[in-house]
Design a protein around this motif. Structure first.
Motif, mmCIF file in Angstrom:
data_model
loop_
_atom_site.group_PDB
_atom_site.id
_atom_site.type_symbol
_atom_site.label_atom_id
_atom_site.label_comp_id
_atom_site.label_asym_id
_atom_site.label_seq_id
_atom_site.Cartn_x
_atom_site.Cartn_y
_atom_site.Cartn_z
ATOM 1 N N ASP A 14 64.276 53.915 54.591
ATOM 2 C CA ASP A 14 64.081 54.445 55.933
ATOM 3 C C ASP A 14 63.471 55.841 55.905
ATOM 4 N N GLY A 15 62.869 56.197 54.761
ATOM 5 C CA GLY A 15 62.290 57.522 54.622
ATOM 6 C C GLY A 15 60.885 57.475 54.053
ATOM 7 N N ARG A 63 62.600 61.621 57.215
ATOM 8 C CA ARG A 63 63.277 60.438 57.738
ATOM 9 C C ARG A 63 62.441 59.854 58.869
#
Length: 246
Positions: A14-15, A63
């Motif tokens: 998710d980054g 992020r």
């Protein structure tokens, strides 16, 4: 702030971890700090709104807040065959063509081309043109980066475009079909190739050769435009007829 293009390997769960030249630009030139939000994107792929978490030498970690997918493309995939012109004019034409939605730009050597690039300079010049397209795509918030190729001859380019649905050649001869009429008489073709000549225009032999490969002669009226002006004008007209200009 514009969108910045990343490579797929920058994605991490998710980054996103940005390294290399882009990290240097964001950290050292733009002074991006933790907590700031940016747009990052994959060329011809999704775009990510991110919040910067860490800034370290050579790396920026962020992020992903949310993801946006590319919109449905209204404009056909456009290739411009652009005759070589003086360096600063060529750079400007590539920048503006990128802003106006060109997909691929092919520099052409033609019979009346004043500029002739020595073989040893072609890689450097091609890299410069691609960098200009990359930066213009980011600045204009495009969803993709156009490709700029090494120069080839007009004859080679005509052969390359034999599968393109719509092929047009700008010619100042008044016998050419008006560009606006040509576009309005056709549905959106999906793929389009447009040849733009040098100062002095295409030679009649080149026009005949292009016609043998299915190119239609088109005119933009009685005015004689500089090459870089013609690129801007033809793309603006195509955008108006088939694109998302409102």
């Amino acid at each position: 702030m514009p969108v910045f293009f990343i490579e797929p390997e920058a994605l991490q769960n998710d980054g996103i971890a940005v390294t290399g030249a882009l990290a240097h630009h964001l950290i050292d030139s733009l002074r991006v700090q933790p907590g700031e939000e940016l747009w990052l994107g994959l060329s011809r792929g999704p775009r990510f709104r991110i919040r910067v978490l860490r800034v370290e030498p050579g790396q920026l970690t962020a992020r992903i807040l949310f993801t946006s997918n590319p919109p449905i493309r209204a404009l056909p995939l456009i290739t411009i065959g652009l005759s070589l012109i003086k360096n600063e004019h060529m750079d400007w034409a590539i920048q503006k063509a990128t802003e106006l939605g060109v997909t691929r730009l092919v520099p052409l050597t033609t019979m009346r081309s004043v500029i002739r690039l020595p073989a040893e300079r072609i890689p450097h010049r091609t890299d410069r043109w691609q960098t200009i397209a990359h930066e213009a795509a980011q600045q204009s918030m495009r969803w993709d980066i156009p490709e700029v190729t090494a120069p080839i001859s007009l004859e080679e380019w005509c052969e390359q475009e034999h599968d393109t649905a719509c092929r047009l050649l700008l010619w100042e001869n008044p016998q050419g079909t008006p560009l606006r009429k040509s576009l309005r008489d056709k549905p959106n073709p999906g793929t389009l190739a447009v040849g733009v000549g040098p100062e002095g225009g295409f030679d009649a032999q080149e026009v005949t050769h292009a016609e043998r490969y299915g190119f239609e002669r088109v005119s933009m009226g009685p005015r004689i435009l500089r090459t870089e002006s013609a690129v801007l004008t033809v793309l603006a007209i195509i955008q108006y007829e088939w694109g998302d200009v409102e």
